[in-house]
Write an enzyme that holds these catalytic residues in place. Structure first.
Site, PDB file in Angstrom:
ATOM      1  N   ASN A  70      -1.752  33.868  52.546  1.00 28.81           N
ATOM      2  CA  ASN A  70      -2.128  35.228  51.518  1.00 28.81           C
ATOM      3  C   ASN A  70      -1.367  34.980  50.139  1.00 28.81           C
ATOM      4  O   ASN A  70      -0.187  34.613  50.119  1.00 28.81           O
ATOM      5  CB  ASN A  70      -1.211  36.550  52.335  1.00 28.81           C
ATOM      6  CG  ASN A  70      -1.338  37.668  51.563  1.00 28.81           C
ATOM      7  OD1 ASN A  70      -0.213  38.196  50.756  1.00 28.81           O
ATOM      8  ND2 ASN A  70      -2.373  38.205  51.847  1.00 28.81           N
ATOM      9  N   ASP A  71      -2.247  35.398  49.128  1.00 27.28           N
ATOM     10  CA  ASP A  71      -1.741  35.345  47.825  1.00 27.28           C
ATOM     11  C   ASP A  71      -1.382  34.123  47.095  1.00 27.28           C
ATOM     12  O   ASP A  71      -1.697  33.631  46.012  1.00 27.28           O
ATOM     13  CB  ASP A  71      -0.302  36.297  47.715  1.00 27.28           C
ATOM     14  CG  ASP A  71      -0.677  37.642  47.737  1.00 27.28           C
ATOM     15  OD1 ASP A  71      -1.920  38.014  48.170  1.00 27.28           O
ATOM     16  OD2 ASP A  71       0.546  38.390  47.948  1.00 27.28           O
ATOM     17  N   THR A 125      -1.956  52.778  58.249  1.00 20.54           N
ATOM     18  CA  THR A 125      -1.143  52.119  59.188  1.00 20.54           C
ATOM     19  C   THR A 125       0.420  52.120  58.419  1.00 20.54           C
ATOM     20  O   THR A 125       0.437  53.055  57.616  1.00 20.54           O
ATOM     21  CB  THR A 125      -1.424  50.318  59.043  1.00 20.54           C
ATOM     22  OG1 THR A 125      -0.945  49.981  57.637  1.00 20.54           O
ATOM     23  CG2 THR A 125      -2.758  50.210  59.229  1.00 20.54           C
ATOM     24  N   SER A 158      -0.918  44.204  63.954  1.00 18.43           N
ATOM     25  CA  SER A 158      -0.049  44.770  64.830  1.00 18.43           C
ATOM     26  C   SER A 158      -0.454  44.673  66.114  1.00 18.43           C
ATOM     27  O   SER A 158       0.213  44.723  67.378  1.00 18.43           O
ATOM     28  CB  SER A 158       0.745  45.890  64.771  1.00 18.43           C
ATOM     29  OG  SER A 158      -0.428  46.976  64.506  1.00 18.43           O
ATOM     30  N   CYS A 208     -21.908  77.866  70.760  1.00 13.23           N
ATOM     31  CA  CYS A 208     -21.102  76.923  71.306  1.00 13.23           C
ATOM     32  C   CYS A 208     -21.698  76.556  72.865  1.00 13.23           C
ATOM     33  O   CYS A 208     -21.326  75.522  73.188  1.00 13.23           O
ATOM     34  CB  CYS A 208     -19.865  77.687  71.575  1.00 13.23           C
ATOM     35  SG  CYS A 208     -19.122  78.469  70.289  1.00 13.23           S
TER      36      CYS A 208
END
Length: 523
Positions: free
Chosen positions: A71-72, A136, A199, A438
């Site tokens: 990453n990066d 998140t 996660s 309904c």
């Protein structure tokens, strides 16, 4: 190396996510469980530590012949010998990264808008990380949260380009929503190549099992996405010929119809369900839904009363029925009346899949984000829209949500995105009693259980039984007004059902159904 983006693991070394586990051990287990590509993301460690851990992770991924991305940090990727990098919009540009990396290096870039996606594709990105899909703990900025529909819009825009690029959705994706993300984000000619998980694997007690479960979910369509092996009927005549079979199946199966609705409507909804041969239950506590959903029935979410607890309970129930493959109908009552209701619609649409969305014109426009005026209450405001305009609304919503859309009014409109119909049955008395719309939802939901392979046919059958029964009731000599209409209406629902079981289909001759092409010029 052929790149499989299907299950893309993004690491997170923070205490809140990784806890006390060893990152290398987690990645090893995840790869063994089915992860197909790994991105090493660590925003806090020093360069030396990034290189040390990167080399460890690369030895793991290399042993399983899958890529490792950094990453990066292009410098870290080069030092580690990683297969590529993932860049954010504020990181190094793609052109410079290409100069610094190997010619065949994988370069991914985060995109949250179609403009960013187009620019990255033209610059030669290997893949796009589209998101953030859902909020998140580390991504609460609502401006960057695009949802499933925003993801689909980007895919639709990319499908029109000559250049081709792989795509991965990222942000809040886990085992509870991964199938819905893949299903609902699919554009006509382009779908996601994978999903990025953080996660859902890194925090799991058993990363190997978590990855294996996710890979299994990715490989299979969601339980609610039942696809018929036969070509669906399109002619009105063919559809009407199949209506009696749907009615008969409802009576024989006696499906459970779980209503989450307001107290004013519950009694009528229960009586209507009984009259058509279904089995009703009124349960607004979301934690009951998992057990109820296992009974093979359907769910009606009626947004008549909006409270924070109510929305939370709706979401629990929707997700339970989605998991178990039970049809879910959404009635966005008064959706455009207040800001609270508009936000509630967004929460519910974003939180689960609806097999049918049913509402009046104002409500359907609100769901689509096209409302041009505030709704005054639960009733539809006067309309100047043409038949074609209304048909376009339901077709657009059905295509957007990959479901069935119903617009109710003096004339009703029904579409699955491909087939669109007008239904001109009904009675003026229906607009003079509380909850008629309904309980139409209750009827449709029960019928959906009986004909899952063709949800449009099930919905059409329910609407015809409901509206022709209303016509018959209003014509009875003992009906003097709304007060006497309701019991007569219940009688006729039961009568129409009973006649059908005996093979008496004369009532169906009253059906007023017309196929309509929303894109054809009106006469």
């Amino acid at each position: 190396m052929a790149i499989d983006y299907s299950l893309y693991l993004v690491t997170d070394s923070t205490k809140a996510i990784l806890e006390d586990k060893d990152l290398a051990a987690v990645v090893r287990e995840a790869v063994e469980g089915g992860v197909t590509i790994v991105q090493y993301r660590d925003k806090t460690s020093e360069t030396a530590e990034l290189i040390r851990m990167g080399k460890i992770l690369h030895s793991i991924t290399s042993a399983h012949n899958i890529p490792l991305l950094i990453n990066d940090r292009v410098d870290v990727a080069h030092a580690v010998g990683a297969e590529g990098v993932h860049l954010g919009q504020d990181d190094m540009d793609i052109e410079t990264a290409k100069l610094l990396l190997e010619p065949n290096a994988i370069i991914g870039i985060t995109c949250s808008t179609l403009e960013e996606a187009r620019a990255a594709t033209k610059a030669g990105a290997s893949y796009l990380g589209i998101g953030t899909v859902f909020a998140t703990p580390t991504k609460q900025n609502t401006k960057s949260i695009i949802g499933v529909h925003g993801t689909r819009a980007i895919l639709e825009g990319l499908s029109a380009m000559e250049e081709r690029v792989n795509t991965v959705a990222i942000g809040g994706i886990n085992a509870s929503n991964v199938q819905r993300v893949l299903y609902q984000s699919k554009a006509i000619s382009k779908c996601l190549d994978g999903v990025a998980i953080v996660s859902g694997i890194i925090s799991a007690a058993d990363p190997r099992a978590a990855a294996a479960r996710l890979q299994g979910l990715i490989a299979e369509p969601p339980a609610f996405a039942i696809v018929s092996q036969e070509s669906p009927d399109t002619s009105v005549q063919d559809l009407l010929a199949r209506v009696p079979g749907v009615i008969t199946k409802v009576v024989h199966e006696k499906p459970l119809c779980h209503n989450m609705t307001n107290l004013v409507v519950q009694n009528l909804a229960a009586n209507v369900a009984h009259a058509i041969g279904a089995s009703p239950i009124m349960a607004n506590f979301g934690e009951e839904a998992e057990d109820l959903a296992r009974n093979g029935g359907s769910l009606v979410v009626n947004m008549g009363t909006v409270t924070p607890d109510g929305i939370a309970n709706y979401l629990l129930a929707i997700q339970a029925y989605n998991r178990n493959g039970g049809p879910v109908l959404f009635d966005p009552v008064g959706a455009g009346a207040t800001k609270i209701r508009r936000e509630a619609v967004k929460s519910l649409i974003g939180g689960g899949y609806f097999d049918v969305i049913k509402g009046n014109e104002s409500e359907i426009k609100t769901v689509l984000g096209q409302a041009d005026q505030q709704q005054k209450g639960v009733d539809s405001s006067s309309s100047t829209a043409s038949n074609r305009d209304k048909a376009l609304l339901v077709q657009e919503l059905a295509l957007k949500e990959r479901n069935i859309a119903v617009l109710t009014g003096s004339t009703d409109y029904l579409s699955d995105g491909t087939r669109t119909y007008m239904i001109s049955n009904g009675s003026p008395y229906l607009s003079k009693i509380t909850g008629s719309g309904c309980v139409l939802g209750t009827t449709i939901a029960a019928y959906l259980v009986a004909n899952k392979p063709d949800k449009l046919l099930a919905t059409l059958a329910a609407m015809l039984v409901f509206e022709i029964a209303a016509e018959r009731a209003s014509e009875r000599s003992d009906v003097k007004g709304p007060g006497t209409f309701v019991p007569a209406f219940l009688d006729e629902l039961c009568n129409v059902t009973g006649e059908t079981l005996k093979g008496n289909l004369k009532w169906l001759n009253a059906a007023k159904v017309e196929a309509i092409d929303p894109h054809a010029a009106e006469a």
